[in-house]
Design a protein around this motif. Structure first.
Motif, PDB file in Angstrom:
ATOM      1  N   GLU A 200      -8.416  20.193   1.863  1.00 11.82           N
ATOM      2  CA  GLU A 200      -8.607  21.555   2.347  1.00 11.82           C
ATOM      3  C   GLU A 200      -7.860  21.309   4.015  1.00 11.82           C
ATOM      4  OE1 GLU A 200     -11.581  24.934   3.706  1.00 11.82           O
ATOM      5  OE2 GLU A 200     -12.251  23.421   2.433  1.00 11.82           O
ATOM      6  N   MET A 201      -6.911  22.401   4.319  1.00 10.06           N
ATOM      7  CA  MET A 201      -6.314  22.085   5.766  1.00 10.06           C
ATOM      8  C   MET A 201      -5.970  23.517   6.320  1.00 10.06           C
ATOM      9  SD  MET A 201      -6.108  18.812   6.902  1.00 10.06           S
ATOM     10  CE  MET A 201      -5.005  18.744   8.274  1.00 10.06           C
ATOM     11  N   SER A 202      -5.839  23.767   7.576  1.00 12.09           N
ATOM     12  CA  SER A 202      -5.387  24.784   8.243  1.00 12.09           C
ATOM     13  C   SER A 202      -3.951  24.474   8.694  1.00 12.09           C
ATOM     14  CB  SER A 202      -6.190  25.587   9.550  1.00 12.09           C
ATOM     15  OG  SER A 202      -7.449  25.764   8.898  1.00 12.09           O
ATOM     16  N   ILE A 203      -3.092  25.269   8.198  1.00  5.22           N
ATOM     17  CA  ILE A 203      -1.725  25.044   9.091  1.00  5.22           C
ATOM     18  C   ILE A 203      -1.135  25.952   9.317  1.00  5.22           C
ATOM     19  CG2 ILE A 203      -1.314  23.241   7.172  1.00  5.22           C
ATOM     20  CD1 ILE A 203       0.265  25.081   5.500  1.00  5.22           C
ATOM     21  N   SER A 204      -0.066  25.816  10.304  1.00  2.83           N
ATOM     22  CA  SER A 204       0.728  27.084  10.593  1.00  2.83           C
ATOM     23  C   SER A 204       1.647  27.545   9.476  1.00  2.83           C
ATOM     24  CB  SER A 204       1.637  26.698  12.065  1.00  2.83           C
ATOM     25  OG  SER A 204       2.610  25.685  11.576  1.00  2.83           O
ATOM     26  N   LEU A 205       2.271  28.705   9.887  1.00  2.00           N
ATOM     27  CA  LEU A 205       3.534  29.295   9.067  1.00  2.00           C
ATOM     28  C   LEU A 205       4.445  28.328   8.798  1.00  2.00           C
ATOM     29  CD1 LEU A 205       4.017  31.752   7.158  1.00  2.00           C
ATOM     30  CD2 LEU A 205       5.094  32.662   8.734  1.00  2.00           C
ATOM     31  N   ASP A 206       4.720  27.735   9.701  1.00  5.05           N
ATOM     32  CA  ASP A 206       5.851  26.703   9.392  1.00  5.05           C
ATOM     33  C   ASP A 206       5.395  25.384   8.944  1.00  5.05           C
ATOM     34  OD1 ASP A 206       5.029  26.644  12.081  1.00  5.05           O
ATOM     35  OD2 ASP A 206       6.744  26.185  12.968  1.00  5.05           O
TER      36      ASP A 206
ATOM     37  N   ARG B 177      -9.376   8.038  12.445  1.00  2.60           N
ATOM     38  CA  ARG B 177      -9.247   8.694  13.516  1.00  2.60           C
ATOM     39  C   ARG B 177      -9.971   9.820  13.810  1.00  2.60           C
ATOM     40  NH1 ARG B 177      -4.570  12.000  15.736  1.00  2.60           N
ATOM     41  NH2 ARG B 177      -4.383  11.384  17.970  1.00  2.60           N
ATOM     42  N   MET B 178     -10.314  10.756  12.485  1.00  2.12           N
ATOM     43  CA  MET B 178     -10.803  12.046  12.525  1.00  2.12           C
ATOM     44  C   MET B 178     -12.332  11.857  12.720  1.00  2.12           C
ATOM     45  SD  MET B 178     -11.438  14.923   9.644  1.00  2.12           S
ATOM     46  CE  MET B 178     -12.320  16.167   9.801  1.00  2.12           C
ATOM     47  N   ALA B 179     -12.849  10.811  11.996  1.00  4.10           N
ATOM     48  CA  ALA B 179     -14.333  10.379  12.287  1.00  4.10           C
ATOM     49  C   ALA B 179     -14.599   9.708  13.692  1.00  4.10           C
ATOM     50  CB  ALA B 179     -14.692   9.087  11.461  1.00  4.10           C
ATOM     51  N   ASP B 180     -13.845   8.937  14.554  1.00  4.97           N
ATOM     52  CA  ASP B 180     -14.116   8.409  15.763  1.00  4.97           C
ATOM     53  C   ASP B 180     -13.837   9.829  16.706  1.00  4.97           C
ATOM     54  OD1 ASP B 180     -14.377   5.996  14.839  1.00  4.97           O
ATOM     55  OD2 ASP B 180     -12.406   5.141  15.485  1.00  4.97           O
ATOM     56  N   GLY B 181     -13.041  10.544  16.530  1.00  2.00           N
ATOM     57  CA  GLY B 181     -12.765  11.676  17.512  1.00  2.00           C
ATOM     58  C   GLY B 181     -13.985  12.666  17.399  1.00  2.00           C
TER      59      GLY B 181
ATOM     60  N   LYS C 224     -21.008  17.685  -7.432  1.00  2.00           N
ATOM     61  CA  LYS C 224     -20.314  18.610  -6.904  1.00  2.00           C
ATOM     62  C   LYS C 224     -19.043  17.924  -6.384  1.00  2.00           C
ATOM     63  CE  LYS C 224     -22.750  21.061  -3.675  1.00  2.00           C
ATOM     64  NZ  LYS C 224     -23.551  21.808  -2.855  1.00  2.00           N
ATOM     65  N   ASN C 225     -18.207  18.843  -5.464  1.00  2.00           N
ATOM     66  CA  ASN C 225     -16.831  18.345  -5.232  1.00  2.00           C
ATOM     67  C   ASN C 225     -16.697  17.384  -4.196  1.00  2.00           C
ATOM     68  OD1 ASN C 225     -15.743  20.022  -7.194  1.00  2.00           O
ATOM     69  ND2 ASN C 225     -14.761  21.718  -5.608  1.00  2.00           N
ATOM     70  N   VAL C 226     -15.814  16.539  -4.308  1.00  2.00           N
ATOM     71  CA  VAL C 226     -15.294  15.633  -3.072  1.00  2.00           C
ATOM     72  C   VAL C 226     -14.372  16.259  -2.224  1.00  2.00           C
ATOM     73  CG1 VAL C 226     -14.329  13.599  -2.534  1.00  2.00           C
ATOM     74  CG2 VAL C 226     -15.914  13.582  -4.240  1.00  2.00           C
ATOM     75  N   LEU C 227     -14.588  16.421  -0.904  1.00  2.00           N
ATOM     76  CA  LEU C 227     -13.684  17.296  -0.059  1.00  2.00           C
ATOM     77  C   LEU C 227     -13.014  16.032   0.756  1.00  2.00           C
ATOM     78  CD1 LEU C 227     -12.186  19.648   1.329  1.00  2.00           C
ATOM     79  CD2 LEU C 227     -14.033  19.807   2.798  1.00  2.00           C
ATOM     80  N   ILE C 228     -11.580  15.921   0.815  1.00  2.00           N
ATOM     81  CA  ILE C 228     -10.479  15.154   1.676  1.00  2.00           C
ATOM     82  C   ILE C 228     -10.541  16.068   2.818  1.00  2.00           C
ATOM     83  CG2 ILE C 228      -8.700  13.783   2.045  1.00  2.00           C
ATOM     84  CD1 ILE C 228      -8.854  13.562  -0.842  1.00  2.00           C
ATOM     85  N   SER C 229     -11.351  15.958   3.861  1.00  2.00           N
ATOM     86  CA  SER C 229     -11.403  16.969   4.973  1.00  2.00           C
ATOM     87  C   SER C 229     -10.268  16.612   6.322  1.00  2.00           C
ATOM     88  CB  SER C 229     -12.573  16.995   5.531  1.00  2.00           C
ATOM     89  OG  SER C 229     -13.416  15.550   5.979  1.00  2.00           O
ATOM     90  N   GLY C 230      -9.720  15.238   6.108  1.00  2.00           N
ATOM     91  CA  GLY C 230      -8.707  15.277   7.182  1.00  2.00           C
ATOM     92  C   GLY C 230      -8.766  13.652   7.692  1.00  2.00           C
ATOM     93  N   GLY C 231      -8.032  13.351   8.578  1.00  2.00           N
ATOM     94  CA  GLY C 231      -6.799  14.240   9.142  1.00  2.00           C
ATOM     95  C   GLY C 231      -5.629  14.371   8.247  1.00  2.00           C
ATOM     96  N   GLY C 232      -4.634  15.162   8.706  1.00  2.00           N
ATOM     97  CA  GLY C 232      -3.189  15.443   7.813  1.00  2.00           C
ATOM     98  C   GLY C 232      -2.729  14.358   7.109  1.00  2.00           C
TER      99      GLY C 232
END
Length: 228
Positions: free
Chosen positions: A7-13, A81-85, A140-148
């Motif tokens: 699951e990720m948020s992205i811009s239109l481009d 990187r996401m976990a540390d950040g 339940k589900n496994v979510l790969i939450s990031g980063g990209g």
């Protein structure tokens, strides 16, 4: 049945953040500015703010959907990187309330936090982290939450069953593009089956079932001479 979702948020481009930066104050970097814009919809959602321990927010379609998607998850996978950040901003009670498996090359002991969140650092690869998360998810589900980059690697490895995209109505023009480096060679594609579309003024939510890589072919363009 346990699904592995990304699951990720992205811009239109197609960008999930601005150009990558290693600045000391990440929040002021171009990378962060792009990320903050495309995730504005969820930061404004009441359910997300409650989960983070913040006051306020809007009770809306976006808030309801964010709560629904979160409730499906039993375990999480993310990059180092996401976990540390997030370690500082998430505080003593991170918002996951379940097991998180961190893909890394550097060993670290499992970190147990308040609220039921644990971070297990997996050094033998992404597929191992996903397998461990499946076992820990209790159906339940496994979510790969990031980063990209972690999402890209999971799609390329054929490990993602469902892809959820939140498309913000903005053009960033540059940055880190999500749907690159997906391991699909020339002459092949990865077919997606649309399962759900939810549109609001702030964001369009798309849910796809992810298929296998398949060969592309020329259709007949109406001539009747192409492949079936």
């Amino acid at each position: 049945m346990t699904l592995v979702t990304a699951e990720m948020s992205i811009s239109l481009d197609g960008y999930f953040a601005g150009p990558r930066s290693d600045e000391t104050d990440w929040t002021k970097s171009p990378e962060a500015l792009g990320f903050f814009r495309i995730t504005r919809w969820v930061v404004n959602a009441q359910s997300w703010r409650e989960r983070m321990g913040y006051a306020g927010g809007e009770q809306s379609v976006n808030s309801d959907l964010a709560a629904e998607l979160t409730a499906r998850n039993g375990a999480y996978v993310m990059g180092r990187r996401m976990a540390d950040g997030g370690e500082g901003p998430w505080g003593e009670e991170p918002p996951f309330h379940g097991p998180v498996f961190v893909v890394t090359h550097r060993e670290r002991e499992t970190r147990h936090c308040q609220g039921g969140t644990s971070f297990t650092y997996v050094t033998d690869g992404l597929e191992s982290a996903i397998a461990q998360a499946r076992e820990a998810a209790n159906g339940k589900n496994v979510l790969i939450s990031g980063g990209g980059t972690t999402v890209q690697q999971a799609i390329a490895a054929g490990q993602v069953d469902e892809l959820v995209l939140h498309i913000a109505p903005v053009l960033l023009g540059e940055g880190q593009r999500l749907l690159d480096n997906l391991g699909v060679s020339t002459g092949h594609g990865r077919e997606l089956t649309p399962e759900r579309v939810v549109h609001t003024q702030d964001v369009t939510h798309l849910v796809y079932r992810v298929g296998k890589a398949a060969s592309l072919f020329l259709d007949d363009r109406g001539s009747g001479d192409g492949e079936a």
